[in-house]
Design a protein around this motif. Structure first.
Motif, short mmCIF file in Angstrom:
data_model
loop_
_atom_site.label_atom_id
_atom_site.label_comp_id
_atom_site.label_asym_id
_atom_site.label_seq_id
_atom_site.Cartn_x
_atom_site.Cartn_y
_atom_site.Cartn_z
N GLN A 132 0.86 -1.24 0.03
CA GLN A 132 -0.07 0.15 -0.12
C GLN A 132 0.91 1.35 0.08
O GLN A 132 0.41 1.97 -0.61
CB GLN A 132 -0.79 0.04 0.98
CG GLN A 132 -1.93 1.32 1.35
CD GLN A 132 -1.18 2.33 2.27
OE1 GLN A 132 -0.51 1.90 3.27
NE2 GLN A 132 -1.64 3.46 1.88
N THR A 153 0.98 3.83 -2.97
CA THR A 153 0.24 5.08 -2.95
C THR A 153 1.44 6.30 -3.32
O THR A 153 0.76 7.06 -3.60
CB THR A 153 0.31 5.21 -1.31
OG1 THR A 153 -1.01 4.32 -0.80
CG2 THR A 153 -0.40 6.44 -1.01
N TRP A 159 -4.72 -3.68 -6.69
CA TRP A 159 -4.83 -4.42 -5.49
C TRP A 159 -5.41 -5.72 -5.90
O TRP A 159 -5.21 -6.85 -5.32
CB TRP A 159 -6.17 -3.82 -4.70
CG TRP A 159 -5.53 -2.71 -4.03
CD1 TRP A 159 -5.47 -1.37 -4.13
CD2 TRP A 159 -4.75 -2.84 -2.82
NE1 TRP A 159 -4.94 -0.62 -3.04
CE2 TRP A 159 -4.48 -1.55 -2.05
CE3 TRP A 159 -4.40 -3.90 -1.93
CZ2 TRP A 159 -3.69 -1.21 -0.99
CZ3 TRP A 159 -3.69 -3.78 -0.73
CH2 TRP A 159 -3.26 -2.29 -0.11
#
Length: 451
Positions: free
Chosen positions: A114, A118, A137
């Motif tokens: 993540q 990000t 994902w």
């Protein structure tokens, strides 16, 4: 020029498709300006994607208590104080057993993924790329399904054979995994937008490299754990110790810069960390090798439906007598020494963890400098994100897995049993007769054994 530079001047992105490869040579295709020789300070802010700065989440009570200190000593105390609960939490998780360790590895893996994704999303979010985060994902789920399915098939063979649905999933696991990935691949192709072709392929590669670095090596961490918790705990502790030792030696004695990618790293810290880590690894290996709970392979007990760590320890964890070299004999005034063989292996692990392991951190430092960010995230005050703490762990996990498969582990009995159980009855009977004859020839089975 690349997309981001063109966009900064309000130009039409379609025009980038007509730029020749020659005109683009030497430019950074991701929209980041190329690093110049030296520290790269010549990069202009206009050519660097905007990545939000990390926020300082240091508890207010610590900020007040350490308010009178310089930033150097404040960071020292913040890192030291917050390291204690992290180390305590690590030993608590070990006490809770293999299941909790598996869950922690999965949690760390997801958080690392993540954090890296990000960064890419923040850099390129203004383009509104369709399905980027959704597909990222989705691919994470696909890759985890593949790797964890392989783990279940290898270490839970008895359970798989007992449950018919699991038999189907195990038999066609790789085909199912490929079909899932293929669906994501097709969705990516369908999501391509004319104005963003190049950028979308950048992000496609970004996702896959992240999966390679994070998920693949997390899988190796779990493989190491199943060999025995000592293969999980000692390498992780070695990296933690090296990080602490290098920081301490560098903080108090550091004078000579080590590498430009990480200006605060010094040769004094690097060398001091090496010797401190080797000593720590040798002693820590001695302490853990005495306990069956740490040295036995983690196996699934189908009768109790629980993980078991009960076994007869291998020779690797039995005290052996070694003859010392003549030079050492004169110093220690002893000809022999009693050691666990694993202690010798710990020297190899410590050497890698302190000499090569830090290059995982240097790699992460280079990545952060490329995007001009201090940390991957602000999850842990004084330490940064989870990736900032595990950048060396992943490289160490890969080395440990290769080390085990090369020098320690033999054939996997669970995997052999699983393959035998899927054979036809006549094939199983033939193998049984061959094995019985082989054991009789070796004198391990009496001739009058029941036919």
């Amino acid at each position: 020029m690349t997309e981001l530079r063109k966009r900064g001047r309000g130009g039409d992105l379609d025009s980038t498709e007509n730029i020749s490869d020659k005109e683009n040579d030497g430019e950074d295709r991701v929209g980041l300006s190329a690093e110049v020789d030296g520290d790269g300070e010549a990069d202009s802010k206009a050519e660097t994607p905007d990545v939000p700065l990390s926020v300082d989440h240091t508890p207010e009570c610590l900020n007040k208590a350490l308010g009178g200190l310089s930033s150097r000593w404040k960071n020292w105390w913040v890192r030291g104080i917050l390291s204690l609960p992290m180390i305590s939490g690590f030993f608590l998780i070990i006490y809770m057993g293999p299941i909790m360790l598996l869950l922690v590895v999965m949690t760390v893996q997801i958080k690392c993924f993540q954090e890296i994704i990000t960064i890419g999303y923040r850099v390129y979010h203004s383009y509104d790329l369709p399905w980027f985060r959704t597909l990222s994902w989705y691919f994470l789920i696909c890759v985890n399904y593949f790797f964890y399915g392989e783990t279940v098939a290898d270490y839970f063979g008895v359970l798989v054979q007992r449950e018919e649905p699991l038999q189907f999933l195990a038999r066609y696991h790789r085909f199912i995994s490929f079909a899932l990935y293929l669906a994501g691949f097709c969705m990516f192709v369908l999501s391509l937008v004319k104005k963003h072709y190049r950028l979308q392929f950048y992000m496609f590669a970004w996702t896959h490299v992240t999966l390679l670095i994070v998920v693949t090596q997390s899988h190796l961490v779990i493989q190491n754990l199943f060999e025995g918790m000592i293969w999980f705990i000692v390498p992780i502790s070695i990296v933690i110790c090296n990080d602490i030792m290098a920081y301490l030696f560098g903080f108090f004695f550091g004078r000579t810069p080590l590498i430009k990618l990480s200006p605060k790293k010094t040769w004094e810290g690097f060398i001091g960390g090496f010797f401190g880590t080797v000593v720590f690894g040798f002693i820590f290996a001695y302490l853990l090798a005495q306990h069956q709970y740490f040295v036995c392979p983690v196996e699934y007990d189908s009768e109790t439906n629980r993980f078991a760590v009960d076994c007869q320890p291998s020779e690797l964890f039995e005290m052996q007598e070694y003859t010392l070299p003549a030079v050492v004999q004169d110093v220690l005034r002893s000809k022999t020494v009693n050691l666990y063989p694993f202690q010798i292996h710990s020297i190899a692990l410590s050497t890698f963890g302190s000499l090569i392991g830090p290059f995982g951190g240097f790699f992460a430092s280079g990545f952060k400098r490329a995007f001009k960010i201090k940390d991957f995230a602000d999850t842990i005050p004084g330490h940064g994100g989870i990736v900032d703490r595990f950048d060396c762990q992943y490289l160490m996990a890969t080395f440990v897995h290769v080390y085990i498969t090369s020098f320690i582990r033999g054939p996997n009995p669970s995997k052999v049993l699983q393959q035998l159980l899927v054979l036809q009855p006549e094939q199983q009977l033939n193998i049984f007769n061959l094995l019985r004859s082989h054991l009789r020839e070796r004198g391990m089975l009496p001739d009058h054994a029941t036919e």
